[in-house]
Design a protein around this motif. Structure first.
Motif, short mmCIF file in Angstrom:
data_model
loop_
_atom_site.label_atom_id
_atom_site.label_comp_id
_atom_site.label_asym_id
_atom_site.label_seq_id
_atom_site.Cartn_x
_atom_site.Cartn_y
_atom_site.Cartn_z
N PRO A 1 0.84 -1.21 0.00
CA PRO A 1 0.00 0.00 0.00
C PRO A 1 0.86 1.25 0.00
O PRO A 1 1.98 1.25 0.52
CB PRO A 1 -0.78 -0.11 1.31
CG PRO A 1 0.06 -0.98 2.17
CD PRO A 1 0.78 -1.92 1.25
N ILE A 2 0.34 2.27 -0.60
CA ILE A 2 1.02 3.57 -0.62
C ILE A 2 0.24 4.49 0.30
O ILE A 2 -0.95 4.70 0.12
CB ILE A 2 1.06 4.15 -2.05
CG1 ILE A 2 1.84 3.23 -2.96
CG2 ILE A 2 1.66 5.55 -2.04
CD1 ILE A 2 1.80 3.63 -4.42
N LEU A 3 0.93 5.00 1.30
CA LEU A 3 0.30 5.92 2.24
C LEU A 3 0.64 7.34 1.84
O LEU A 3 1.80 7.68 1.68
CB LEU A 3 0.78 5.64 3.66
CG LEU A 3 0.42 4.27 4.22
CD1 LEU A 3 1.06 4.07 5.58
CD2 LEU A 3 -1.07 4.10 4.31
N THR A 4 -0.38 8.14 1.67
CA THR A 4 -0.16 9.54 1.29
C THR A 4 -0.44 10.48 2.44
O THR A 4 -0.29 11.68 2.30
CB THR A 4 -1.06 9.92 0.10
OG1 THR A 4 -2.43 9.70 0.48
CG2 THR A 4 -0.72 9.09 -1.12
N ASN A 5 -0.83 9.93 3.58
CA ASN A 5 -1.17 10.75 4.73
C ASN A 5 -0.20 10.40 5.85
O ASN A 5 -0.14 9.25 6.29
CB ASN A 5 -2.62 10.47 5.13
CG ASN A 5 -3.10 11.36 6.25
OD1 ASN A 5 -2.45 11.43 7.30
ND2 ASN A 5 -4.22 12.01 6.04
N LEU B 1 -0.10 3.56 11.63
CA LEU B 1 0.29 2.20 11.27
C LEU B 1 1.59 1.79 11.94
O LEU B 1 1.73 0.66 12.40
CB LEU B 1 0.41 2.07 9.75
CG LEU B 1 -0.89 1.96 8.98
CD1 LEU B 1 -0.63 1.93 7.48
CD2 LEU B 1 -1.68 0.74 9.40
N GLU B 2 2.54 2.71 12.02
CA GLU B 2 3.80 2.41 12.70
C GLU B 2 3.56 2.12 14.17
O GLU B 2 4.14 1.19 14.74
CB GLU B 2 4.77 3.58 12.53
CG GLU B 2 5.33 3.71 11.13
CD GLU B 2 6.08 5.02 10.91
OE1 GLU B 2 6.13 5.87 11.83
OE2 GLU B 2 6.61 5.20 9.80
N GLN B 3 2.69 2.91 14.80
CA GLN B 3 2.39 2.70 16.22
C GLN B 3 1.66 1.36 16.42
O GLN B 3 1.94 0.64 17.37
CB GLN B 3 1.56 3.86 16.75
CG GLN B 3 2.38 5.14 16.86
CD GLN B 3 1.52 6.36 17.13
OE1 GLN B 3 0.36 6.43 16.73
NE2 GLN B 3 2.10 7.34 17.80
N ALA B 4 0.73 1.05 15.51
CA ALA B 4 0.01 -0.22 15.60
C ALA B 4 0.98 -1.39 15.43
O ALA B 4 0.89 -2.40 16.14
CB ALA B 4 -1.10 -0.28 14.56
#
Length: 154
Positions: free
Chosen positions: A85-89, A96-99
């Motif tokens: 996936p490409i995250l633009t936000n 996501l990093e924290q999760a």
């Protein structure tokens, strides 16, 4: 009733219980996949299930699980290749990093045999971080971050 996909796991070594028969009869066939477990055992009667999307599997040996996974994947995300996936936000990326960090802590806690309460707290935190992306969990801080990136004029 609201699930995108239903996985019904049955024991292939015994006759169906009345509740299992009812579940099969009431199942939405377009959303239901049946896994008949214990296919590795000689008394398994896996081939007897007249259900269009049924898979004979063995949780012990792993037999049939690849086919089941392919079916589940195709039903959930389609048959094409899964791309990263490409995250633009940046807020989504941080969440996501924290999760991911929360899940890693939960896995470490489970491997060390720590109490379920500690493990569940890490899982709860991971869900909260994912909920920040989906909107399931909202906080004033989240609203402040969202609206600080918009220019609202008169």
């Amino acid at each position: 009733e609201e699930a995108d996909l239903v996985l019904l796991v049955l024991d292939g070594t015994r006759p169906l219980d009345p509740i299992e028969v009812e579940a099969l009869e009431q199942a939405d066939r377009s959303r239901t996949v049946v896994a008949v477990n214990k296919g590795d055992l000689p008394q398994a009667r896996c081939g007897e299930l007249p259900y269009p999307s049924s898979f004979e599997v063995s949780a012990r040996t792993g037999e049939g699980l690849d086919a089941l996974r392919r079916e589940l994947r195709e039903r959930l995300v389609g048959g094409g290749p899964i791309e990263d996936p490409i995250l633009t936000n940046s807020r989504h990326a941080r969440a996501l990093e924290q999760a991911e960090a929360d899940l890693a802590r939960a896995a470490t806690a489970a491997a060390k045999g720590l109490s379920e309460e500690l493990l569940l707290e890490d899982l709860r935190q991971a869900m909260r971080h994912l909920g920040e992306i989906t909107g399931e969990f909202t906080t004033e801080d989240l609203y402040d971050r969202i609206f600080s990136s918009f220019c609202i004029g008169k």
